[in-house]
Scaffold this motif. Structure first.
Motif, PDB file in Angstrom:
ATOM      1  N   LYS A 150      77.974  43.549 -45.614  1.00  0.00           N
ATOM      2  CA  LYS A 150      76.987  42.476 -45.667  1.00  0.00           C
ATOM      3  C   LYS A 150      77.534  41.322 -46.499  1.00  0.00           C
ATOM      4  CE  LYS A 150      73.723  44.828 -43.538  1.00  0.00           C
ATOM      5  NZ  LYS A 150      73.204  44.441 -42.195  1.00  0.00           N
ATOM      6  N   GLU A 151      76.807  40.192 -46.486  1.00  0.00           N
ATOM      7  CA  GLU A 151      77.176  39.051 -47.326  1.00  0.00           C
ATOM      8  C   GLU A 151      77.024  39.450 -48.797  1.00  0.00           C
ATOM      9  OE1 GLU A 151      78.395  35.229 -48.412  1.00  0.00           O
ATOM     10  OE2 GLU A 151      78.536  36.270 -46.487  1.00  0.00           O
ATOM     11  N   LEU A 152      77.840  38.852 -49.661  1.00  0.00           N
ATOM     12  CA  LEU A 152      77.831  39.186 -51.085  1.00  0.00           C
ATOM     13  C   LEU A 152      76.431  39.104 -51.692  1.00  0.00           C
ATOM     14  CD1 LEU A 152      79.242  39.820 -53.760  1.00  0.00           C
ATOM     15  CD2 LEU A 152      79.805  37.385 -53.962  1.00  0.00           C
ATOM     16  N   ALA A 153      75.623  38.168 -51.217  1.00  0.00           N
ATOM     17  CA  ALA A 153      74.271  37.998 -51.755  1.00  0.00           C
ATOM     18  C   ALA A 153      73.414  39.253 -51.608  1.00  0.00           C
ATOM     19  CB  ALA A 153      73.577  36.821 -51.077  1.00  0.00           C
ATOM     20  N   ALA A 154      73.840  40.203 -50.806  1.00  0.00           N
ATOM     21  CA  ALA A 154      73.077  41.440 -50.609  1.00  0.00           C
ATOM     22  C   ALA A 154      72.966  42.264 -51.888  1.00  0.00           C
ATOM     23  CB  ALA A 154      73.708  42.282 -49.500  1.00  0.00           C
ATOM     24  N   ILE A 155      73.741  41.919 -52.923  1.00  0.00           N
ATOM     25  CA  ILE A 155      73.578  42.648 -54.195  1.00  0.00           C
ATOM     26  C   ILE A 155      72.182  42.449 -54.778  1.00  0.00           C
ATOM     27  CG2 ILE A 155      76.036  42.615 -54.780  1.00  0.00           C
ATOM     28  CD1 ILE A 155      75.376  40.390 -56.836  1.00  0.00           C
ATOM     29  N   ILE A 208      69.679  34.542 -49.440  1.00  0.00           N
ATOM     30  CA  ILE A 208      68.595  35.376 -49.957  1.00  0.00           C
ATOM     31  C   ILE A 208      67.238  34.839 -49.502  1.00  0.00           C
ATOM     32  CG2 ILE A 208      67.446  36.155 -52.072  1.00  0.00           C
ATOM     33  CD1 ILE A 208      70.262  36.051 -53.404  1.00  0.00           C
ATOM     34  N   SER A 209      67.077  33.510 -49.520  1.00  0.00           N
ATOM     35  CA  SER A 209      65.809  32.907 -49.097  1.00  0.00           C
ATOM     36  C   SER A 209      65.489  33.261 -47.653  1.00  0.00           C
ATOM     37  CB  SER A 209      65.868  31.385 -49.250  1.00  0.00           C
ATOM     38  OG  SER A 209      65.998  31.014 -50.609  1.00  0.00           O
ATOM     39  N   LYS A 210      66.514  33.247 -46.790  1.00  0.00           N
ATOM     40  CA  LYS A 210      66.316  33.554 -45.366  1.00  0.00           C
ATOM     41  C   LYS A 210      66.224  35.053 -45.108  1.00  0.00           C
ATOM     42  CE  LYS A 210      68.789  29.400 -43.881  1.00  0.00           C
ATOM     43  NZ  LYS A 210      70.045  28.886 -43.256  1.00  0.00           N
ATOM     44  N   GLY A 211      66.773  35.853 -46.024  1.00  0.00           N
ATOM     45  CA  GLY A 211      66.766  37.297 -45.827  1.00  0.00           C
ATOM     46  C   GLY A 211      67.727  37.757 -44.747  1.00  0.00           C
ATOM     47  N   ASP A 212      68.700  36.902 -44.421  1.00  0.00           N
ATOM     48  CA  ASP A 212      69.702  37.230 -43.400  1.00  0.00           C
ATOM     49  C   ASP A 212      71.030  37.480 -44.099  1.00  0.00           C
ATOM     50  OD1 ASP A 212      71.447  37.462 -41.295  1.00  0.00           O
ATOM     51  OD2 ASP A 212      70.950  35.519 -40.377  1.00  0.00           O
TER      52      ASP A 212
END
Length: 293
Positions: free
Chosen positions: A279-284, A225-229
Motif C-alpha cells: 500500500k501507499e506509505l500513508a497506510a501507516i 488519507i483524506s480520500k481513504g485510497d
C-alpha cells in the motif's frame, strides 16, 4: 479618525500581551489593559490601565486574553465579582492551551452569556503583526466575524477553523507534533553525520535543498488519507520498511538514545505484519490508529 473610535481590551501583559497591546495602540485603537501586577503597564502611556479585570472587560466589546496558562484564564473569569460583565462580550483567548481546556472555557463563557474565540500562536512576540503571521482561530462564528478586523492587526494570515473552540488548539498541537518529530529526526541526523565525519554544513545544505520536495510529498500523503485510497501512488510502504530498518541498525552502535529510530522501524514493521507493505506509505495511519489492548 474612524480607527480611533475602536476599542479593545488586553488582559495579561507578559511579553506577548505587551506586544499585542502595542500593536493595537499603533493601529489607533483605544486600548484598555489589565495585568495582575500593574507595574508592567508603565510603558503603555497611551493605554488606559484598569484596576481590575472586570473594568477592562467592561471597557470594550472585545477583550484579548494572553496569560500564563488556561488555569489562569479560568481563575480570572471565576474571580469576577459580577459575571454579568461578560454578557454580550467577545473574549479572544490567545493563551497556549489544550483542546480540552478550550472546551471548558467555551462552556464557562457561554454560561455567562459571552462569546468565546480560542486562538493559538506559533510565533515569538517580535513576529506578531506581520502579513505572514499565522493566527489559528476557532469558536463562535459571529464573534469571529465581529472581531476579524481587530484580529487582522495581530497577523495577516488568519486561519479560522470552525465553530468548535477546541479546533485551534488541536491544530496547534497537530502541527507541533509534526514540527518536533521532524526536529528530533534532524538532530539524530546530526549525530549520524558526526559519527561518520561528515561536514555539518553539507548536511544543512542538503536538508534545505530537499525540504521543498518533501513538503509536497507530505501534502500528497495527507490527501491520500483524506480520500481513504491507499493504492500506491508515490511511495510503496515496503520501501520504507527496509529504509527504517537500516536507520535503526545504523544507530545501534552509536552512543545515542535508540528509542526514536527504533520506534520508526517498529511502526513500519507492524504495518508490514498487518499486510500493508503493498500500500501507499500513508497506510501507516491504520497502524498508528490502533490501540493496544
Amino acid at each position: 479618525m474612524e480607527q480611533k473610535s475602536n476599542r479593545i481590551s488586553v488582559l495579561g501583559l507578559g511579553q506577548m500581551g505587551m506586544k499585542i497591546a502595542q500593536l493595537y495602540i499603533a493601529a489607533g485603537y483605544e486600548v484598555s489593559v489589565w495585568n495582575r501586577s500593574d507595574s508592567k503597564a508603565k510603558g503603555l502611556t497611551q493605554a488606559a490601565v484598569t484596576k481590575t479585570a472586570s473594568d477592562a472587560i467592561k471597557a470594550s466589546t472585545i477583550s484579548v486574553v494572553c496569560v500564563s496558562d488556561n488555569d489562569a484564564v479560568s481563575g480570572l473569569l471565576e474571580k469576577l465579582t459580577d459575571k454579568n460583565v461578560l454578557n454580550g462580550k467577545v473574549l479572544i483567548n490567545l493563551t497556549t492551551g489544550s483542546p480540552l481546556e478550550a472546551d471548558k472555557l467555551e462552556k464557562l463563557l457561554s454560561g455567562y452569556g459571552g462569546k468565546y474565540i480560542n486562538g493559538a500562536l506559533q510565533v515569538a512576540p517580535d513576529q506578531m503583526g506581520l502579513e505572514t503571521t499565522t493566527v489559528l482561530l476557532s469558536g463562535d462564528e459571529n464573534a469571529y466575524r465581529q472581531s476579524k478586523a481587530a484580529l487582522q492587526i495581530l497577523g495577516g494570515n488568519l486561519k479560522y477553523l470552525g465553530a468548535k473552540a477546541a479546533a485551534s488548539s488541536a491544530m496547534d498541537l497537530a502541527s507541533l507534533t509534526w514540527l518536533y518529530g521532524s526536529y528530533v529526526g534532524l538532530i539524530y541526523g546530526v549525530k549520524l553525520s558526526q559519527a561518520y565525519g561528515l561536514d555539518l554544513t553539507d548536511y544543512s545544505n542538503l536538508i534545505g535543498e530537499v525540504t521543498p520536495g518533501f513538503t509536497d510529498f507530505f501534502k500528497h500523503e495527507i490527501g491520500v488519507i483524506s480520500k481513504g485510497d491507499f493504492r500506491v501512488s508515490q511511495s510503496p510502504l515496503a520501501i520504507s520498511v527496509a529504509a527504517t530498518q537500516r536507520i535503526a541498525a545504523a544507530f545501534q552502535n552509536l552512543n545515542v538514545m535508540n528509542g526514536f529510530p527504533g520506534a520508526l522501524a517498529g511502526i513500519l514493521e507492524k504495518a508490514r505484519q498487518d499486510g500493508l507493505e503493498n500500500k501507499e506509505l500513508a497506510a501507516i495511519i491504520n497502524v498508528i490508529g490502533q490501540q493496544e489492548s
